[in-house]
Design an enzyme around this catalytic site. Structure first.
Site, short mmCIF file in Angstrom:
data_model
loop_
_atom_site.label_atom_id
_atom_site.label_comp_id
_atom_site.label_asym_id
_atom_site.label_seq_id
_atom_site.Cartn_x
_atom_site.Cartn_y
_atom_site.Cartn_z
NE ARG A 63 -33.83 0.84 -84.75
CZ ARG A 63 -34.52 1.23 -85.83
NH1 ARG A 63 -34.22 2.37 -86.44
NH2 ARG A 63 -35.49 0.49 -86.30
CE LYS A 85 -38.95 0.76 -84.42
NZ LYS A 85 -39.25 2.13 -84.91
CD GLU A 105 -37.96 10.44 -83.85
OE1 GLU A 105 -38.14 9.73 -84.86
OE2 GLU A 105 -37.40 10.01 -82.83
C1 LIG Z 1 -38.94 3.04 -85.89
C2 LIG Z 1 -38.91 4.50 -85.76
C3 LIG Z 1 -38.45 5.34 -86.80
C4 LIG Z 1 -38.09 4.83 -88.17
O1 LIG Z 1 -36.98 3.98 -88.16
P1 LIG Z 1 -36.70 2.98 -89.37
O2 LIG Z 1 -35.54 2.19 -88.89
O3 LIG Z 1 -36.38 3.80 -90.54
O4 LIG Z 1 -37.94 2.18 -89.56
C5 LIG Z 1 -38.37 6.70 -86.55
N1 LIG Z 1 -38.73 7.23 -85.36
C6 LIG Z 1 -39.18 6.46 -84.35
C7 LIG Z 1 -39.55 7.10 -83.07
C8 LIG Z 1 -39.27 5.08 -84.51
O5 LIG Z 1 -39.73 4.34 -83.49
#
Ligand SMILES: *Cc1c(COP(=O)(O)O)cnc(C)c1O
Length: 341
Positions: free
Chosen positions: A82, A184, A220
């Protein structure tokens, strides 16, 4: 190895400095060999790319002690992959997957004294990040970068059990179609701060963001993916190109299918149909699943049947199974648990 004298059960989710961090520098078109350092400070030029144009990305995973005393991390290969996607989108040079995994090994091993003991509920949070560090004033990618990993022990996300939270449907948007919602990056968080502070001031724990184009579909929250359970026990999660592909959510889908024998589906979910679901949770590394008891849409309340005292039954099963897999009490799928050698 002697553990640090920390009251593991009572630390919060904050920064506690550990002894070592990992750093590799990118210069003249290549990454150097990388090393551990004891210096927690970074000295940057005032015009560094990260400071002026926010050219920075990150990851988050946890190291913890299993029931049989091993120090492990959960699916770090997916964090490495990722982070490569994030790097490509922000024109940050890719830090190779094998090197990412090696750096996680090195930095967790060096800070083993900070990995909380089994049963404490605490973990060592591992935060890889990468940013442009040479002076940039004309808008373009930096030429020099750092890839770093810091670690910090964090407390159990829910002290005394997970109580369902209340969230609101946000009037702010998180990510545009064809934007950067799927990576991210700090930039996605900077612009969420106004909305989260406002939500807290209004008495809500989190914001539910809708798709920016039509404002009819569930995306989300600021930092966690949604997971819903239908009245006939089917697990559904929103599908969208502008949400961050949560590793926890992807793992829970597999757990639902392969461990619990439930149907699980990734599809578009409208705000309109949310009232028909039986359970709702937020998934991410920090809490695994935070149960949502109530969603408020401009004064209209959607209350899930499990109420405000405990998780819904399917959410609870998903939570228990995934945390059991992580802690070593339930057999993990191949490759999910990686031991720190
Ligand atoms: C990090 C993150 C998540 C959760 O991802 P995980 O890999 O399960 O920790 C969900 N949404 C956003 C915007 C994130 O930055």
């Amino acid at each position: 190895m002697e553990k640090k004298n920390i009251d593991w059960g009572n630390i919060g989710f904050g920064y506690i400095q550990t002894d070592y961090r990992y750093v590799s520098y990118f210069k003249d078109g290549k990454w150097d060999d990388g090393q551990l350092t004891e210096d927690p400070n970074i000295v940057l030029n005032e015009c560094a790319g990260v400071l002026q144009y926010a050219q920075t990305i990150f990851e988050g995973l946890k190291a913890y002690t299993t029931s049989d005393g091993r120090i492990v991390v959960f699916r770090p290969d997916l964090n490495a992959e990722r982070m490569i996607q994030s790097a490509e989108r922000l024109k940050i040079p890719v830090f190779p997957k094998e090197r990412f995994l090696d750096a996680v090994q090195k930095v967790v091993r060096a800070n083993a004294a900070y990995v909380p003991p089994y049963g404490s509920g605490a973990t060592l949070y591992v935060r890889p990040y990468s940013f442009g560090c040479n002076p940039v004033i004309g808008v373009k990618p930096a030429d020099e970068y750092q890839f770093r990993i810091l670690t910090t022990p964090v407390g159990p996300y829910f002290k005394g059990g997970a109580k369902p939270i209340t969230i609101r449907v946000s009037d702010f948007d998180r990510a545009a179609p064809h934007g950067t919602g799927h990576i991210k990056a700090g930039l996605n968080y900077a612009m969420s701060l106004f909305a989260i502070v406002d939500a807290h001031e209004q008495g809500y724990d989190e914001n539910m963001y809708l798709d920016a184009a039509t404002r009819t579909k569930v995306e989300e929250t600021g930092g966690a993916n949604f997971l819903f359970v239908t009245k006939d026990n089917k697990v559904v999660t929103p599908k969208s190109n502008s949400i961050l592909p949560s590793i926890t959510r992807r793992s829970l889908i597999q757990v639902a299918r392969e461990y619990l024998g439930l149907e699980a589906e990734e599809r578009e979910i409208t705000l309109e149909e949310v009232k028909d679901f039986a359970e709702c949770g937020l998934c991410g590394t920090a809490a695994v699943i935070s149960p949502v008891g109530k969603i408020v849409d401009h004064g209209k309340e959607i209350c899930f049947p499990a109420g405000m005292e405990k998780m819904g039954p399917v959410t609870q099963k998903l939570y228990d199974t995934l945390t059991g897999i992580q802690m070593g009490t339930i057999k993990a799928p191949e490759g999910w648990i990686v031991e720190i050698a």
